[in-house]
Design a protein around this motif. Sequence first.
Motif, short mmCIF file in Angstrom:
data_model
loop_
_atom_site.label_atom_id
_atom_site.label_comp_id
_atom_site.label_asym_id
_atom_site.label_seq_id
_atom_site.Cartn_x
_atom_site.Cartn_y
_atom_site.Cartn_z
N VAL A 61 -1.26 15.72 -5.13
CA VAL A 61 -0.14 15.61 -4.19
C VAL A 61 -0.68 15.58 -2.76
N HIS A 62 -1.58 16.49 -2.47
CA HIS A 62 -2.15 16.57 -1.12
C HIS A 62 -2.87 15.27 -0.76
N GLU A 63 -3.67 14.75 -1.67
CA GLU A 63 -4.41 13.50 -1.42
C GLU A 63 -3.46 12.35 -1.11
N ALA A 64 -2.38 12.26 -1.86
CA ALA A 64 -1.41 11.19 -1.63
C ALA A 64 -0.73 11.36 -0.28
N LYS A 65 -0.39 12.59 0.07
CA LYS A 65 0.27 12.83 1.35
C LYS A 65 -0.67 12.54 2.52
N VAL A 66 -1.94 12.86 2.38
CA VAL A 66 -2.91 12.53 3.43
C VAL A 66 -3.02 11.01 3.57
N ALA A 67 -3.10 10.31 2.44
CA ALA A 67 -3.20 8.84 2.48
C ALA A 67 -1.96 8.21 3.12
N LEU A 68 -0.80 8.81 2.91
CA LEU A 68 0.43 8.32 3.51
C LEU A 68 0.53 8.67 5.01
N ARG A 95 3.58 14.68 -8.32
CA ARG A 95 4.64 15.69 -8.33
C ARG A 95 5.13 15.97 -9.76
N ARG A 96 5.20 14.92 -10.57
CA ARG A 96 5.56 15.13 -11.98
C ARG A 96 4.48 15.96 -12.69
N ALA A 97 3.23 15.73 -12.31
CA ALA A 97 2.13 16.51 -12.89
C ALA A 97 2.22 17.97 -12.49
N VAL A 98 2.65 18.24 -11.26
CA VAL A 98 2.84 19.63 -10.81
C VAL A 98 3.92 20.28 -11.66
N LYS A 99 5.01 19.57 -11.88
CA LYS A 99 6.10 20.10 -12.70
C LYS A 99 5.63 20.40 -14.11
N ALA A 100 4.86 19.49 -14.70
CA ALA A 100 4.35 19.69 -16.05
C ALA A 100 3.37 20.86 -16.10
N ALA A 101 2.53 20.97 -15.07
CA ALA A 101 1.56 22.07 -15.02
C ALA A 101 2.27 23.41 -14.88
N ASN A 102 3.33 23.45 -14.09
CA ASN A 102 4.12 24.69 -13.98
C ASN A 102 4.71 25.07 -15.32
N ALA A 103 5.21 24.08 -16.03
CA ALA A 103 5.81 24.35 -17.35
C ALA A 103 4.78 24.81 -18.36
N SER A 104 3.57 24.27 -18.26
CA SER A 104 2.52 24.64 -19.22
C SER A 104 1.89 25.98 -18.91
N GLY A 105 1.95 26.38 -17.64
CA GLY A 105 1.34 27.65 -17.25
C GLY A 105 -0.16 27.57 -17.07
N VAL A 135 0.84 -1.20 0.00
CA VAL A 135 0.00 0.00 0.00
C VAL A 135 0.88 1.25 0.00
N ARG A 136 1.89 1.24 0.85
CA ARG A 136 2.81 2.38 0.92
C ARG A 136 3.44 2.64 -0.46
N GLN A 137 3.91 1.58 -1.11
CA GLN A 137 4.55 1.74 -2.41
C GLN A 137 3.58 2.30 -3.44
N GLN A 138 2.35 1.82 -3.43
CA GLN A 138 1.34 2.33 -4.36
C GLN A 138 1.10 3.83 -4.12
N LEU A 139 1.02 4.23 -2.85
CA LEU A 139 0.80 5.64 -2.52
C LEU A 139 2.01 6.49 -2.89
N VAL A 140 3.20 5.97 -2.68
CA VAL A 140 4.42 6.69 -3.07
C VAL A 140 4.44 6.87 -4.59
N ASN A 141 4.06 5.84 -5.31
CA ASN A 141 4.00 5.95 -6.78
C ASN A 141 3.00 7.02 -7.20
N GLN A 142 1.85 7.07 -6.53
CA GLN A 142 0.85 8.10 -6.84
C GLN A 142 1.40 9.49 -6.51
N LEU A 143 2.11 9.60 -5.40
CA LEU A 143 2.70 10.88 -5.01
C LEU A 143 3.72 11.35 -6.04
N MET A 144 4.58 10.46 -6.48
CA MET A 144 5.60 10.84 -7.46
C MET A 144 4.96 11.24 -8.79
N ALA A 145 3.92 10.53 -9.19
CA ALA A 145 3.20 10.89 -10.43
C ALA A 145 2.56 12.27 -10.28
#
Length: 104
Positions: A63-70, A41-51, A29-39
């Motif tokens: 990101v927040h949902e994953a951190k709450v779940a963790l 975070r990558r989406a945040v980076k892409a969204a920042n780049a796209s504006g 479960v932890r690994q699944q949540l970490v994978n969701q968190l990393m995905a």
Amino acid sequence: MYPSTPDGRYFVVKGTLWRCSNPSLPDDVRQQLVNQLMAARRAVKAANASGDPHELKAARARVHEAKVALGERGPVWWDDGAPDFNRHKVGNTPYAPWYASLNA
């Protein structure tokens, strides 16, 4: 490696306490949540780049949902009634003597 408090609830970065993940989460479960968190975070980076502000808001929510779940945000994962010192300066908490002893 960052020092962890003796009770395992926090780790310290630049004098600030950050809540650790819930240690009672099963490894898969932890690994699944970490994978969701990393995905997310990558989406945040892409969204920042796209504006795109809507994309950024959605990615940050993931990101927040994953951190709450963790257990890193939201309700605390311990049940002894101890307060949450997440994002507090360690010197302003009951962990101050422990932290000071690390450099002694």
